[in-house]
Design an enzyme around this catalytic site. Sequence first.
Site, short mmCIF file in Angstrom:
data_model
loop_
_atom_site.label_atom_id
_atom_site.label_comp_id
_atom_site.label_asym_id
_atom_site.label_seq_id
_atom_site.Cartn_x
_atom_site.Cartn_y
_atom_site.Cartn_z
N GLN A 1 -12.61 1.17 0.12
CA GLN A 1 -13.91 0.67 -0.34
C GLN A 1 -14.07 1.09 -1.62
OE1 GLN A 1 -16.92 1.60 2.60
NE2 GLN A 1 -15.45 2.49 3.98
N TRP B 1 0.36 3.94 -8.11
CA TRP B 1 1.15 4.33 -6.96
C TRP B 1 2.10 3.48 -6.49
CZ3 TRP B 1 -3.99 3.62 -8.13
CH2 TRP B 1 -4.52 2.24 -7.81
N CYS C 1 -6.67 -21.50 -5.67
CA CYS C 1 -5.81 -22.07 -4.68
C CYS C 1 -4.64 -22.77 -5.50
CB CYS C 1 -6.24 -23.00 -3.94
SG CYS C 1 -7.77 -22.24 -2.81
N ASP D 1 -6.74 -5.14 6.46
CA ASP D 1 -7.80 -4.88 5.73
C ASP D 1 -8.82 -6.10 5.26
OD1 ASP D 1 -6.66 -5.93 3.61
OD2 ASP D 1 -6.96 -4.26 2.28
N CYS E 1 -1.74 -20.29 -5.50
CA CYS E 1 -1.41 -19.71 -4.42
C CYS E 1 0.07 -20.05 -4.06
CB CYS E 1 -2.49 -19.92 -3.38
SG CYS E 1 -2.08 -18.99 -1.87
N TYR F 1 -18.21 7.96 -0.87
CA TYR F 1 -17.77 8.31 0.80
C TYR F 1 -16.76 9.53 0.64
CZ TYR F 1 -19.00 3.44 1.09
OH TYR F 1 -19.73 2.17 1.01
N CYS G 1 -6.57 -15.12 -3.68
CA CYS G 1 -7.37 -15.35 -2.44
C CYS G 1 -8.81 -14.79 -2.79
CB CYS G 1 -6.69 -15.27 -1.19
SG CYS G 1 -7.60 -16.37 0.13
N GLU H 1 -4.03 5.25 -0.72
CA GLU H 1 -4.42 4.89 0.23
C GLU H 1 -6.03 5.16 0.58
OE1 GLU H 1 -3.95 2.06 1.45
OE2 GLU H 1 -2.07 1.71 0.50
N TYR I 1 -5.71 0.93 9.84
CA TYR I 1 -5.28 0.53 8.58
C TYR I 1 -4.38 1.48 7.81
CZ TYR I 1 -5.05 -0.29 3.66
OH TYR I 1 -4.44 -0.52 2.23
S1 SF4 Z 1 -4.59 -21.87 -0.65
FE1 SF4 Z 1 -4.15 -19.34 -1.04
S2 SF4 Z 1 -6.03 -18.94 -2.05
FE2 SF4 Z 1 -6.41 -21.13 -1.25
S3 SF4 Z 1 -7.65 -20.44 0.46
FE3 SF4 Z 1 -5.70 -20.63 1.08
S4 SF4 Z 1 -4.66 -18.67 1.15
FE4 SF4 Z 1 -6.57 -18.55 0.07
#
Ligand code: SF4
Length: 331
Positions: A45, A27, A201, A140, A204, A85, A194, A40, A122
């Site tokens: 869910q 998509w 992290c 979301d 991230c 659903y 995340c 979407e 949403y």
């Molecule tokens: S550093 Fe990034 S992955 Fe870690 S908790 Fe924060 S937003 Fe989430």
Amino acid sequence: MKSLPTWPARRAQLAQWYAGARRDLPWRRTTDPYAIVVSELMLQQTQVVTVIPYYERWLAQFPTWAALARAPKRTVLKAWEGLGYYTRARNLHALAKAVTKAGGELPRTEEGLRALPGFGPYTAAAVGSIAFGLPLAVLDGNVMRVLTRLLAMPDDISRPQTRARLQQVADQFLDWNRPSEHNQAVMELGATVCLPRKPLCLLCPLQESCEGRDRAEEFPVKSRAPQLKRTETVAVLCHGDRLYCEQVQGKPWHGLWRFPDFDPQRMDRGEVLATVRYGITRYSVTMEAVAATWKGRAPVSATVRYLAAEEIGAYAFAAPHRRLARLLMQS
Ligand code: SF4
């Protein structure tokens, strides 16, 4: 909560990360509003890996609003079978009829989109931003997780006030020049980095300014309603090698097929043949299937059938009853 002057920097970090990390999903290769709406609604869910084959089969079977509008309800529900659903399928079908009647175009305003069947805040924001470039921030589960962690927000996300606050934060974070890419980037970050448990992290792009990073799994805070247990008994009524099935008239599985509830007034009960467990809303249900025979004549109507094993696959069954049918056929 302290003021955060870092949104522009975060926006840029996120955009740069997304340019290199975005998954190639079917998509994301289209600008067709119809295909975007289909994706979407299917993704609500439901996991991406589950949706991909359904999405591709759906567009092959119903490539346009008009093709979907022309299809019989039974065919539409059958194509959706397994995604769960089913209200989403019925809404999509109703939407296709409404859009076709209105000339084949979706409204291009937030207000117009919010008025469509099955469109909440949403979906209106997702379709508005991705299909039409409207500056609407999506909120979301993935986005809420990212934002509550970024801000180490201790408020309960099941409260409407917290959702309203998070929507304000999402609006503040939104890149007005590239709302489609930005929304997809936040959702992608939530889906792939995340993560609910053990967020990655170190990978991230927002790690430097993330206030909740050291205790990420504490967020989002959500009060949980206790799950309630329920048992139900369904009847397996045979006529030769055919099984009595009925089409549901009403919630939660309107239009789908199922085995009937065991009714001691009208049926005699035999042995337990199978047990299926499933969850629905706040209930954890144990469904016991018992052999049964009619005390009098079997009811005859347009919404009941005696189905042979090879016919069952052609009917759209509610998921727990589909599982029961498989168990009965194996035994
Ligand atoms: S550093 Fe990034 S992955 Fe870690 S908790 Fe924060 S937003 Fe989430």
